[in-house]
Design a protein around this motif. Structure first.
Motif, mmCIF file in Angstrom:
data_model
loop_
_atom_site.group_PDB
_atom_site.id
_atom_site.type_symbol
_atom_site.label_atom_id
_atom_site.label_comp_id
_atom_site.label_asym_id
_atom_site.label_seq_id
_atom_site.Cartn_x
_atom_site.Cartn_y
_atom_site.Cartn_z
ATOM 1 N N UNK A 232 65.032 82.301 -24.902
ATOM 2 C CA UNK A 232 64.939 83.517 -24.166
ATOM 3 C C UNK A 232 64.715 84.743 -25.024
ATOM 4 N N UNK A 233 65.514 84.616 -26.220
ATOM 5 C CA UNK A 233 65.641 85.755 -27.153
ATOM 6 C C UNK A 233 64.015 85.952 -27.795
ATOM 7 N N UNK A 234 63.723 84.979 -28.602
ATOM 8 C CA UNK A 234 62.606 85.259 -29.340
ATOM 9 C C UNK A 234 61.262 85.404 -28.335
ATOM 10 N N UNK A 235 61.400 84.751 -26.994
ATOM 11 C CA UNK A 235 60.304 85.113 -25.886
ATOM 12 C C UNK A 235 60.294 86.515 -25.710
ATOM 13 N N UNK A 236 61.424 87.110 -25.563
ATOM 14 C CA UNK A 236 61.567 88.452 -24.947
ATOM 15 C C UNK A 236 60.990 89.311 -26.603
ATOM 16 N N UNK A 237 61.162 88.843 -27.778
ATOM 17 C CA UNK A 237 60.619 89.682 -28.597
ATOM 18 C C UNK A 237 58.888 89.424 -28.960
ATOM 19 N N UNK A 238 58.325 88.574 -28.108
ATOM 20 C CA UNK A 238 56.959 88.477 -28.213
ATOM 21 C C UNK A 238 56.499 86.928 -28.792
ATOM 22 N N UNK A 239 57.281 86.220 -29.187
ATOM 23 C CA UNK A 239 56.960 84.858 -29.630
ATOM 24 C C UNK A 239 56.487 84.122 -28.493
ATOM 25 N N UNK A 240 55.489 83.267 -28.522
ATOM 26 C CA UNK A 240 55.091 82.200 -27.682
ATOM 27 C C UNK A 240 56.040 81.146 -27.888
ATOM 28 N N UNK A 241 56.446 80.548 -26.599
ATOM 29 C CA UNK A 241 57.641 79.689 -26.610
ATOM 30 C C UNK A 241 57.140 78.374 -25.723
ATOM 31 N N UNK A 242 57.224 77.135 -26.339
ATOM 32 C CA UNK A 242 57.259 76.205 -25.325
ATOM 33 C C UNK A 242 58.526 75.362 -25.275
ATOM 34 N N UNK A 243 59.259 75.135 -24.109
ATOM 35 C CA UNK A 243 60.381 74.710 -23.986
ATOM 36 C C UNK A 243 60.096 73.060 -23.770
ATOM 37 N N UNK A 244 61.200 72.353 -24.601
ATOM 38 C CA UNK A 244 61.453 71.041 -24.107
ATOM 39 C C UNK A 244 62.705 70.592 -23.799
ATOM 40 N N UNK A 245 62.794 69.479 -22.930
ATOM 41 C CA UNK A 245 64.183 68.890 -22.343
ATOM 42 C C UNK A 245 64.122 67.431 -22.155
ATOM 43 N N UNK A 246 65.002 66.708 -22.586
ATOM 44 C CA UNK A 246 65.087 65.422 -22.233
ATOM 45 C C UNK A 246 65.740 65.003 -20.973
ATOM 46 N N UNK A 247 66.372 66.030 -20.634
ATOM 47 C CA UNK A 247 67.462 66.214 -19.141
ATOM 48 C C UNK A 247 66.919 66.860 -18.003
ATOM 49 N N UNK A 248 66.102 67.881 -18.386
ATOM 50 C CA UNK A 248 66.060 68.784 -17.286
ATOM 51 C C UNK A 248 64.470 69.074 -16.895
ATOM 52 N N UNK A 249 64.026 68.972 -15.557
ATOM 53 C CA UNK A 249 62.767 69.268 -15.140
ATOM 54 C C UNK A 249 62.590 70.770 -15.338
ATOM 55 N N UNK A 250 61.324 71.029 -16.175
ATOM 56 C CA UNK A 250 61.100 72.493 -16.499
ATOM 57 C C UNK A 250 60.032 72.977 -15.670
ATOM 58 N N UNK A 251 59.898 74.258 -15.438
ATOM 59 C CA UNK A 251 58.688 74.737 -14.768
ATOM 60 C C UNK A 251 57.602 75.168 -15.776
ATOM 61 N N UNK A 252 57.990 75.294 -17.148
ATOM 62 C CA UNK A 252 56.984 75.391 -17.969
ATOM 63 C C UNK A 252 57.534 74.671 -19.142
ATOM 64 N N UNK A 253 56.683 73.725 -19.910
ATOM 65 C CA UNK A 253 57.476 73.170 -21.096
ATOM 66 C C UNK A 253 56.947 71.671 -21.052
#
Length: 468
Positions: A232-253
């Protein structure tokens, strides 16, 4: 070797002359730097002198004349207290950097657009690093693999257009790489580790954050609170972020579901990789590794078809949940790298009927934390100094024998698994250090492979090391 030309004609002090430190000194010299190097170990100093490196006690040099101080990552920078050489550099206002930072500067100077994937995290970074490099190599790309995975980064071939770098980074290396700027930076996860060198969990997390904060594309696992906040923090700072998860369904990532990796983007979800049937990527922990690899490879221009082919052909990381042979319905798995209970848990959770070879030099805590996985174990074969302690923990929950040696354990486990008749694994996942019987976990794993190869009727999936 990457000759470090960015310090040509300038004085550089260096401390730490182990394998990577000596390689760093030689790379600086090859690039034209005037290097003075030292180590607290006289044998390391002597070895450097024999290799043509100028040495001298850094307590006696003119620090004001030094353009930089290069510190080996194994030397304390902050905790439990800074090494004496760090204090001297700081007092003189000399910047303190490491070999990864030198690589970053050479790339920036000579081939700033060549793809650079950097990987960090508490767990899984070596498998993810090896998987990414395999995908790139198998797709025909010029690929350089190094860093914390075992090959000093400055021993790789020099940066040039079209050359891909895959670099595993420890927290120590990141701490010494203030301008690290990968094309794709991966932060897999964060759990307490190396706090003796970082002081607090927050400082450890702050160091790891630097890698993704400087990335063109950040791939961040969001299954723990520290990484979620970092994303969340680096995305607010302008970095493009792709989230990954092995446990949770993500809206993006990228996330793990139904045995494969799903890509969610712009409100749509699409399965992009099926992991079922890939023995080297069993378990949800490997799903996280695969998701990170997919995100990074897509970020540097690899097609999804190339990625899928690379996933299917991945041979696995040596000594880590590595299928090494088969006989009928029995698979032999080398997980020698599991040197404590936490490290053994992923392998034990990935199979249903396990003939488990465990033991060695015990570590604090034993195997009590693995109790929820005991129902998966058909029988345990206990070796080394830990055998009596492990037997006590297993009690009546798991049938066991005290085999004593790896040789007897492999022989008996293979015989019992074959007689069992079902689909099962004979697994070396020691949950112990190796030092009571073997020099290191690599030797222990290689010995396991050679013992499996000597069994009648086994089809080997890898070649045993010579001399084992």
């Amino acid at each position: 070797m990457i000759a470090v030309t960015t310090f040509a004609g300038r004085k550089v002090a260096l401390f730490g002359l182990g394998g990577s430190g000596l390689a760093t000194a030689q790379a600086l010299i090859a690039g034209g730097a005037d290097v003075i190097a030292w180590d607290d170990n006289p044998d390391s100093v002597a070895k450097a002198q024999q290799a043509g490196v100028k040495t001298g006690d850094l307590r006696e040099i003119d620090w004001a004349a030094q353009a930089a101080f290069v510190l080996s990552p194994g030397v304390p920078l902050t905790h439990p207290k800074p090494h004496w050489s760090v204090d001297l550099a700081r007092s003189a206002g000399v910047e303190i950097i490491g070999d990864v930072e030198l690589f970053v500067r050479e790339r920036r100077a000579h081939a700033p657009d060549c793809p650079f994937i950097a990987i960090t995290g508490t767990n899984g970074k070596s498998t993810t690093t090896a998987l990414i490099a395999h995908i790139l190599k198998s797709s025909g790309r010029d690929t350089q693999l190094g860093g914390n995975i075992g090959t000093a980064v400055l021993t790789l071939d020099p940066p040039k257009a079209g050359r891909f770098y895959v670099v595993e980074c420890s927290s120590y290396q990141i701490d010494l790489a203030p301008t690290i700027n990968p094309s794709a930076g991966i932060l897999l996860n964060l759990t307490p580790d190396h706090l003796d060198r970082h002081g607090t969990m927050q400082h450890y997390a702050d160091v790891k954050e630097r890698l993704v904060a400087g990335s063109q594309m950040a791939i961040v696992g969001v299954d723990d609170s520290y990484c979620t906040l970092i994303a969340d923090r680096i995305e607010r700072a302008g970095v493009r972020v792709n989230r990954i998860s092995r446990r949770t369904v993500l809206a993006d990532g990228f996330y793990f579901a139904d045995g494969g990796i799903v890509h969610a983007q712009a409100g749509k979800s699409e399965p992009i990789a099926d992991l079922q049937g890939i023995d080297t990527l069993k378990g949800s922990h490997n799903a996280q590794n695969a998701a990170a690899a997919i995100g990074a490879c897509l970020a540097v221009g690899v097609s999804i078809e190339e990625i899928q082919a690379g996933l299917r052909s991945f041979p696995g990381l040596k000594h880590r949940m590595q299928p090494v042979g088969r006989k009928g319905s029995v698979t032999f798995v080398n997980d020698s790298k599991a040197t404590n209970a936490d490290a053994a848990a992923p392998a034990l959770s990935s199979y249903d009927r396990i003939f488990w070879i465990a033991g060695g030099l015990p570590k604090s805590g034993g195997i009590a934390s693995l109790a929820p996985l005991f129902p998966r174990i058909v029988k345990a074969y206990l070796i080394g100094e830990a055998a009596p302690e492990f037997a006590s923990t297993l009690g009546e929950a798991v049938p066991y024998e005290i085999s004593g040696t790896l040789e007897r354990a492999v022989e008996h486990a293979a015989k019992d698994a074959q007689a069992d008749g079902g689909t099962s694994v004979v697994m070396l996942s020691p949950a112990c250090a190796s030092f009571d019987q073997f020099r290191n976990f690599e030797v222990r794993g290689d010995r396991f492979v050679s013992l499996v190869a000597a069994l009648d009727g086994v089809t080997m999936l890898i070649e045993p090391e010579k001399g084992q």
